[in-house]
Design a protein around this motif. Structure first.
Motif, PDB file in Angstrom:
ATOM      1  N   GLY A 182       0.863  -1.264   0.031  1.00  0.00           N
ATOM      2  CA  GLY A 182       0.047   0.052   0.019  1.00  0.00           C
ATOM      3  C   GLY A 182       0.746   1.155  -0.045  1.00  0.00           C
ATOM      4  O   GLY A 182       2.097   1.397   0.155  1.00  0.00           O
ATOM      5  N   ASP A 183       0.120   2.296  -0.301  1.00  0.00           N
ATOM      6  CA  ASP A 183       0.760   3.825  -0.374  1.00  0.00           C
ATOM      7  C   ASP A 183       1.574   3.879   0.970  1.00  0.00           C
ATOM      8  O   ASP A 183       0.878   3.874   2.166  1.00  0.00           O
ATOM      9  CB  ASP A 183      -0.134   4.737  -0.712  1.00  0.00           C
ATOM     10  CG  ASP A 183       0.548   6.017  -0.643  1.00  0.00           C
ATOM     11  OD1 ASP A 183       1.330   6.425  -1.332  1.00  0.00           O
ATOM     12  OD2 ASP A 183      -0.009   6.885  -0.179  1.00  0.00           O
ATOM     13  N   GLY A 184       2.709   4.261   0.961  1.00  0.00           N
ATOM     14  CA  GLY A 184       3.609   4.633   2.242  1.00  0.00           C
ATOM     15  C   GLY A 184       3.832   3.307   3.007  1.00  0.00           C
ATOM     16  O   GLY A 184       4.671   3.402   3.779  1.00  0.00           O
ATOM     17  N   GLU A 185       3.586   2.055   2.619  1.00  0.00           N
ATOM     18  CA  GLU A 185       4.025   0.907   3.101  1.00  0.00           C
ATOM     19  C   GLU A 185       5.695   0.610   2.359  1.00  0.00           C
ATOM     20  O   GLU A 185       5.965   1.056   1.551  1.00  0.00           O
ATOM     21  CB  GLU A 185       3.406  -0.355   2.970  1.00  0.00           C
ATOM     22  CG  GLU A 185       2.102  -0.074   3.535  1.00  0.00           C
ATOM     23  CD  GLU A 185       1.063  -1.470   3.265  1.00  0.00           C
ATOM     24  OE1 GLU A 185       0.049  -1.372   4.333  1.00  0.00           O
ATOM     25  OE2 GLU A 185       1.176  -2.157   2.522  1.00  0.00           O
ATOM     26  N   THR A 186       6.273  -0.231   3.366  1.00  0.00           N
ATOM     27  CA  THR A 186       7.585  -0.372   2.909  1.00  0.00           C
ATOM     28  C   THR A 186       8.137  -2.044   2.699  1.00  0.00           C
ATOM     29  O   THR A 186       7.514  -2.748   3.176  1.00  0.00           O
ATOM     30  CB  THR A 186       8.839   0.246   3.848  1.00  0.00           C
ATOM     31  OG1 THR A 186       8.505  -0.581   4.984  1.00  0.00           O
ATOM     32  CG2 THR A 186       8.656   1.664   4.071  1.00  0.00           C
ATOM     33  N   VAL A 187       9.252  -2.051   1.998  1.00  0.00           N
ATOM     34  CA  VAL A 187       9.708  -3.415   1.734  1.00  0.00           C
ATOM     35  C   VAL A 187      11.169  -3.302   1.953  1.00  0.00           C
ATOM     36  O   VAL A 187      11.710  -2.381   1.350  1.00  0.00           O
ATOM     37  CB  VAL A 187       9.304  -4.185   0.483  1.00  0.00           C
ATOM     38  CG1 VAL A 187       9.856  -3.271  -0.797  1.00  0.00           C
ATOM     39  CG2 VAL A 187       9.959  -5.622   0.530  1.00  0.00           C
ATOM     40  N   GLN A 188      11.834  -4.343   2.809  1.00  0.00           N
ATOM     41  CA  GLN A 188      13.090  -3.916   2.959  1.00  0.00           C
ATOM     42  C   GLN A 188      13.803  -5.259   2.696  1.00  0.00           C
ATOM     43  O   GLN A 188      13.405  -6.467   2.882  1.00  0.00           O
ATOM     44  CB  GLN A 188      13.311  -3.478   4.214  1.00  0.00           C
ATOM     45  CG  GLN A 188      13.001  -4.328   5.507  1.00  0.00           C
ATOM     46  CD  GLN A 188      13.205  -4.006   6.731  1.00  0.00           C
ATOM     47  OE1 GLN A 188      12.432  -2.664   7.046  1.00  0.00           O
ATOM     48  NE2 GLN A 188      14.203  -4.149   7.389  1.00  0.00           N
ATOM     49  N   TRP A 225      18.831  -2.207   2.436  1.00  0.00           N
ATOM     50  CA  TRP A 225      17.897  -1.348   1.476  1.00  0.00           C
ATOM     51  C   TRP A 225      16.710  -1.349   2.127  1.00  0.00           C
ATOM     52  O   TRP A 225      16.225  -2.328   2.412  1.00  0.00           O
ATOM     53  CB  TRP A 225      18.194  -1.691  -0.025  1.00  0.00           C
ATOM     54  CG  TRP A 225      17.672  -3.214  -0.004  1.00  0.00           C
ATOM     55  CD1 TRP A 225      18.629  -4.164  -0.254  1.00  0.00           C
ATOM     56  CD2 TRP A 225      16.427  -3.651  -0.465  1.00  0.00           C
ATOM     57  NE1 TRP A 225      18.033  -5.285  -0.569  1.00  0.00           N
ATOM     58  CE2 TRP A 225      16.816  -5.287  -0.600  1.00  0.00           C
ATOM     59  CE3 TRP A 225      15.142  -3.043  -0.335  1.00  0.00           C
ATOM     60  CZ2 TRP A 225      15.748  -5.901  -0.848  1.00  0.00           C
ATOM     61  CZ3 TRP A 225      14.152  -4.003  -0.644  1.00  0.00           C
ATOM     62  CH2 TRP A 225      14.269  -5.290  -0.831  1.00  0.00           C
ATOM     63  N   ARG A 226      15.839  -0.405   1.919  1.00  0.00           N
ATOM     64  CA  ARG A 226      14.437  -0.194   2.282  1.00  0.00           C
ATOM     65  C   ARG A 226      13.757   0.788   1.241  1.00  0.00           C
ATOM     66  O   ARG A 226      14.389   1.708   0.584  1.00  0.00           O
ATOM     67  CB  ARG A 226      14.062   0.225   3.918  1.00  0.00           C
ATOM     68  CG  ARG A 226      12.703   0.351   4.016  1.00  0.00           C
ATOM     69  CD  ARG A 226      12.506   1.285   5.298  1.00  0.00           C
ATOM     70  NE  ARG A 226      13.115   0.748   6.396  1.00  0.00           N
ATOM     71  CZ  ARG A 226      12.700   0.055   7.279  1.00  0.00           C
ATOM     72  NH1 ARG A 226      11.452  -0.182   7.151  1.00  0.00           N
ATOM     73  NH2 ARG A 226      13.190  -0.175   8.467  1.00  0.00           N
ATOM     74  N   LEU A 227      12.670   0.165   0.367  1.00  0.00           N
ATOM     75  CA  LEU A 227      11.985   0.825  -0.555  1.00  0.00           C
ATOM     76  C   LEU A 227      10.500   1.102   0.108  1.00  0.00           C
ATOM     77  O   LEU A 227       9.817   0.184   0.642  1.00  0.00           O
ATOM     78  CB  LEU A 227      11.485  -0.119  -1.589  1.00  0.00           C
ATOM     79  CG  LEU A 227      12.926  -0.629  -2.551  1.00  0.00           C
ATOM     80  CD1 LEU A 227      12.637  -1.763  -3.533  1.00  0.00           C
ATOM     81  CD2 LEU A 227      13.493   0.781  -3.241  1.00  0.00           C
ATOM     82  N   GLY A 228      10.208   2.416  -0.128  1.00  0.00           N
ATOM     83  CA  GLY A 228       8.799   2.778   0.414  1.00  0.00           C
ATOM     84  C   GLY A 228       8.055   3.198  -0.802  1.00  0.00           C
ATOM     85  O   GLY A 228       8.329   3.803  -1.595  1.00  0.00           O
ATOM     86  N   GLY A 229       6.861   2.710  -0.739  1.00  0.00           N
ATOM     87  CA  GLY A 229       5.747   2.649  -1.897  1.00  0.00           C
ATOM     88  C   GLY A 229       5.232   4.440  -2.001  1.00  0.00           C
ATOM     89  O   GLY A 229       4.765   4.685  -0.979  1.00  0.00           O
ATOM     90  N   VAL A 230       5.206   4.676  -2.997  1.00  0.00           N
ATOM     91  CA  VAL A 230       4.371   5.975  -3.196  1.00  0.00           C
ATOM     92  C   VAL A 230       3.684   5.713  -4.426  1.00  0.00           C
ATOM     93  O   VAL A 230       3.933   5.602  -5.675  1.00  0.00           O
ATOM     94  CB  VAL A 230       5.585   7.137  -3.705  1.00  0.00           C
ATOM     95  CG1 VAL A 230       4.718   8.353  -3.908  1.00  0.00           C
ATOM     96  CG2 VAL A 230       6.706   7.078  -2.673  1.00  0.00           C
ATOM     97  N   PHE A 231       2.334   5.553  -4.404  1.00  0.00           N
ATOM     98  CA  PHE A 231       1.150   5.187  -5.289  1.00  0.00           C
ATOM     99  C   PHE A 231       0.994   6.544  -6.054  1.00  0.00           C
ATOM    100  O   PHE A 231       0.777   7.613  -5.818  1.00  0.00           O
ATOM    101  CB  PHE A 231      -0.125   5.125  -4.181  1.00  0.00           C
ATOM    102  CG  PHE A 231      -1.298   4.722  -5.064  1.00  0.00           C
ATOM    103  CD1 PHE A 231      -0.970   3.602  -6.322  1.00  0.00           C
ATOM    104  CD2 PHE A 231      -2.549   4.931  -4.908  1.00  0.00           C
ATOM    105  CE1 PHE A 231      -2.006   3.071  -6.908  1.00  0.00           C
ATOM    106  CE2 PHE A 231      -3.447   4.573  -5.728  1.00  0.00           C
ATOM    107  CZ  PHE A 231      -3.330   3.436  -6.693  1.00  0.00           C
ATOM    108  N   THR A 232       1.343   6.210  -7.416  1.00  0.00           N
ATOM    109  CA  THR A 232       1.126   7.133  -8.532  1.00  0.00           C
ATOM    110  C   THR A 232       0.395   6.768  -9.516  1.00  0.00           C
ATOM    111  O   THR A 232       0.934   6.409 -10.694  1.00  0.00           O
ATOM    112  CB  THR A 232       2.608   7.493  -8.846  1.00  0.00           C
ATOM    113  OG1 THR A 232       3.437   6.429  -9.157  1.00  0.00           O
ATOM    114  CG2 THR A 232       3.373   8.470  -7.920  1.00  0.00           C
TER     115      THR A 232
END
Length: 316
Positions: free
Chosen positions: A136-142, A146-153
């Motif tokens: 979801g938007d604002g959730e992260t996977v790491q 490294w850590r990637l943050g989701g930005v719903f676009t």
């Protein structure tokens, strides 16, 4: 505000090109008018990897990825969206690595099909892909380091997600923002209303470097975003003017607005005009008596235009 597109790019097919510490790019050899030199796949991490947008089903690219991975663990396969130039290779890569697939969700249109309507981009959607994890938007996977943050676009696609590499100022922008061209927004697959809102979303951030799905890096992204927004506003004004002039079909508008564009791209331009008209109607800047359609025809007149049925620019 003019957009300064950046078209100098070396795809270096088959090679992993270092872009930033812990980030490299590999480009699929699938060039076209819509993919530029090809689809970019990104490898993130050093010891344990995430792979962003594996690309289409392509044997040469799969083997190049296998060499670049070089036996390292791949914990995640991350998708910005599920168009067929980005996601199908995820299945074979998952079989090879055992990685978890991550995306906003499966492919879907931005709005339901209307009666009698077809989706001209239906074949471009990877309807067979379902992520293991829906982010979801604002959730992260790491992963390891490294850590990637989701930005719903959403906009180019209903499930489009950009990903910020936390602590670096890097945003993997997919097909939402690219340095070499504007993004295709084609209803019902895409939505101009969503696309414009997503531009505003990114304008509120302070990312310093965009790594897009096609073409080279975009540095100083905020001025570029403002240019994209101004470009779309200019298109809105041009479409409203054609409505006031009484254009009766979207092809009529395309011939006038895109007169300097290769006619081979006029079908795509028509979809963009449709997206803008849907957005204008939604905002109340134009009025439609029936659903807006790509091939509609309506009676002419000084203040009418034909898309679906009669349309009038709203008086200001």
């Amino acid at each position: 505000m003019a957009i300064e597109f950046q078209t100098a790019f070396d795809p270096a097919y088959g090679s992993a090109v270092p872009i930033a510490p812990g980030v490299s790019r590999m480009t699929v050899n699938n060039p076209s008018a819509f993919t530029f030199y090809g689809t970019n796949t990104y490898l993130v991490g050093t010891e344990t990897l995430a792979i962003i947008d594996p690309g289409p089903e392509d044997d040469a690219h799969f083997e190049a990825l296998r060499r670049a991975i070089a036996g390292r663990p791949v914990s995640h396969i991350v998708l910005t969206h599920t168009h067929r130039d980005h996601s199908p290779l995820a299945r074979r890569l998952k079989e090879l690595t055992g990685a978890t697939t991550v995306a906003e969700g499966p492919h879907r249109a931005s709005r339901p099909l209307r009666i009698g309507e077809t989706n001209p981009l239906d074949a471009s959607g990877d309807l067979d892909f379902t992520p293991d994890v829906r982010l979801g938007d604002g959730e992260t996977v790491q992963g390891d380091g490294w850590r990637l943050g989701g930005v719903f676009t959403p906009g180019h696609a209903a499930n489009h997600m950009s990903f910020g590499l936390e602590g670096t100022g890097i945003l993997f922008s997919g097909d939402h923002v690219m340095a070499w061209s504007t993004s295709i927004v084609a209803p019902p697959d895409g939505s101009m209303s969503d696309y414009m809102a997503s531009l505003d979303r990114l304008l509120a951030r302070d990312d310093r470097l965009y790594l897009p799905g096609h073409g080279g890096p975009l540095r100083k992204p905020l001025p570029f975003l403002r240019g994209l927004k101004a470009h779309r506003k200019m298109r809105e004004r041009a479409i409203l003017e054609r409505l006031r002039q009484g254009d009766r079909t979207i092809p009529d508008m395309v011939k006038a607005i895109y007169r300097d564009t290769d006619p081979k791209l006029h079908n795509a331009a028509g979809l963009s005009v449709l997206a803008h008209i849907e957005d204008l109607v939604a905002k109340g800047a134009a009025v439609a008596e029936t659903d807006v359609s790509l091939d509609g025809v309506c009676p002419g007149g000084v203040r009418t235009a034909c898309v679906g049925s009669r349309h009038w620019p709203r008086r200001t």
